[in-house]
Design an enzyme around this catalytic site. Structure first.
Site, mmCIF file in Angstrom:
data_model
loop_
_atom_site.group_PDB
_atom_site.id
_atom_site.type_symbol
_atom_site.label_atom_id
_atom_site.label_comp_id
_atom_site.label_asym_id
_atom_site.label_seq_id
_atom_site.Cartn_x
_atom_site.Cartn_y
_atom_site.Cartn_z
ATOM 1 N N ASP A 18 0.826 -1.215 0.000
ATOM 2 C CA ASP A 18 0.000 0.000 0.000
ATOM 3 C C ASP A 18 0.860 1.266 0.000
ATOM 4 O O ASP A 18 1.974 1.260 0.501
ATOM 5 C CB ASP A 18 -0.916 -0.021 1.235
ATOM 6 N N HIS A 35 2.251 3.385 -9.020
ATOM 7 C CA HIS A 35 2.087 1.950 -9.314
ATOM 8 C C HIS A 35 3.262 1.440 -10.146
ATOM 9 O O HIS A 35 3.798 0.358 -9.883
ATOM 10 C CB HIS A 35 0.774 1.691 -10.059
ATOM 11 N N LEU A 129 10.271 -21.178 -4.173
ATOM 12 C CA LEU A 129 9.328 -20.250 -3.537
ATOM 13 C C LEU A 129 8.033 -20.292 -4.334
ATOM 14 O O LEU A 129 8.059 -20.389 -5.558
ATOM 15 C CB LEU A 129 9.910 -18.818 -3.578
HETATM 16 C C1 IPE Z 1 -5.572 -2.731 -0.254
HETATM 17 O O1 IPE Z 1 -5.210 -1.395 -0.374
HETATM 18 C C2 IPE Z 1 -5.494 -3.415 -1.582
HETATM 19 C C3 IPE Z 1 -4.167 -3.563 -2.155
HETATM 20 C C4 IPE Z 1 -3.025 -3.206 -1.601
HETATM 21 C C5 IPE Z 1 -4.138 -4.210 -3.435
HETATM 22 P P1 IPE Z 1 -6.295 -0.244 -0.561
HETATM 23 O O2 IPE Z 1 -5.516 1.021 -0.660
HETATM 24 O O3 IPE Z 1 -7.200 -0.576 -1.676
HETATM 25 O O4 IPE Z 1 -7.097 -0.336 0.802
HETATM 26 P P2 IPE Z 1 -7.960 0.756 1.574
HETATM 27 O O5 IPE Z 1 -8.950 1.293 0.603
HETATM 28 O O6 IPE Z 1 -7.005 1.795 2.054
HETATM 29 O O7 IPE Z 1 -8.570 0.009 2.721
HETATM 30 C C1 IPE Z 2 -1.576 0.248 -3.349
HETATM 31 O O1 IPE Z 2 -1.367 1.616 -3.407
HETATM 32 C C2 IPE Z 2 -1.726 -0.367 -4.719
HETATM 33 C C3 IPE Z 2 -3.078 -0.810 -5.054
HETATM 34 C C4 IPE Z 2 -4.114 -0.798 -4.257
HETATM 35 C C5 IPE Z 2 -3.289 -1.270 -6.403
HETATM 36 P P1 IPE Z 2 -2.585 2.632 -3.405
HETATM 37 O O2 IPE Z 2 -2.941 2.930 -4.814
HETATM 38 O O3 IPE Z 2 -3.674 2.146 -2.545
HETATM 39 O O4 IPE Z 2 -1.886 3.928 -2.760
HETATM 40 P P2 IPE Z 2 -2.518 4.906 -1.703
HETATM 41 O O5 IPE Z 2 -3.021 4.073 -0.575
HETATM 42 O O6 IPE Z 2 -3.611 5.629 -2.390
HETATM 43 O O7 IPE Z 2 -1.380 5.787 -1.301
HETATM 44 MG MG MG Z 3 -4.127 2.363 -0.584
#
Ligand code: IPE
Ligand code: IPE
Ligand code: MG
Length: 239
Positions: A18, A35, A129
């Protein structure tokens, strides 16, 4: 780097990757830039997991709720996923890493589904793995799809209702016969599960790191495993 106890390496590590969006925002860039830069962190995580002897690494790449994001971001993520499959699968194979995509892949394009099937087939006999990539994954979905499989078996008289036990149920989750999660890491400072593996983390040790995913490296992974090794897992018992 902290020296690790080789006899106490978590067998299954799961990571909620995240913070890509916030990482990009910090540099006044579009979310997708975050990303794209997260791919390097995936490589570092896979390589470090293999190096220290983790047997299963599960990475949360796209949740069943991530469809709620703007269409542009979703399609950019799909493109990135395709590119990563194209570029990385041979390397995984060479490094004896088995790739599994866990999640409801039926919602992906036919082309992506085909790439996934090919990649899984190429690496299916690798043993160093297992890398699970959770894509269109939801912990609740996983439990429901297991229940559906079991119901189907009972309906077809392949199984009696009383044969539905914690053990047989678990074998119908997408992680099937893999060990349950020992260590769950979430980056970006958020402290929640966001519908990741629900059943499988029942007794996992949780580790929340402030680092944003694109900055995640060996040092962070090492710190999380070292923290895991300091914990006393009791599984409901006493020490
Ligand atoms: C969880 O992260 C999903 C992934 C890392 C793929 P999100 O950014 O979507 O989660 P919330 O919305 O903060 O709970
Ligand atoms: C996690 O990073 C990646 C995915 C959920 C695909 P985010 O896109 O959720 O990044 P933040 O949480 O908005 O910073
Ligand atoms: Mg996120």
């Amino acid at each position: 780097m902290i020296e690790l106890d080789k006899n106490n390496i978590p067998e299954h590590v799961a990571i909620i990757m995240d913070g890509n969006g916030r990482w990009a925002k910090q540099q006044n860039k579009l979310r997708i830039f975050g990303h794209t830069n997260g791919v390097g962190a995936v490589r570092r995580a896979v390589s470090y997991a293999r190096q220290i002897g983790v047997k299963v690494l599960t990475l949360y790449a796209f949740s069943s709720e991530n469809w709620n994001r703007p269409e542009q971001e979703v399609s950019a993520l799909m493109t990135l996923f395709m590119q990563a499959l194209d570029r990385e699968v041979k390397k995984l194979h060479k490094n004896n890493i088995r790739l599994k995509i866990i999640g409801d892949t039926s919602r992906f394009s036919a082309k992506l589904q085909e790439k996934i099937a090919k990649a899984e087939m190429l690496t299916e006999n690798s043993t160093a793995l297992t890398l699970n990539i959770a894509a269109n994954y939801g912990g609740r979905w996983d439990i429901v799809q297991a229940a559906q499989q079991l119901a189907e078996k009972v309906k077809n008289h392949e199984m009696a209702p009383e044969e539905i036990t914690e053990q047989t149920f678990q074998q119908h989750l997408v992680t099937q016969h893999q060990p349950l999660v020992d260590l769950l890491i979430r980056t970006s400072g958020e402290q929640r599960i966001s519908n990741f593996l629900l059943w499988q983390i029942a007794y996992a040790e949780l580790c929340f790191l402030d680092v944003l995913w694109p900055d995640f490296g060996e040092k962070d992974f090492n710190r999380a495993v070292a923290s895991y090794q300091q914990r006393h897992r009791r599984f409901g018992g006493t020490e």
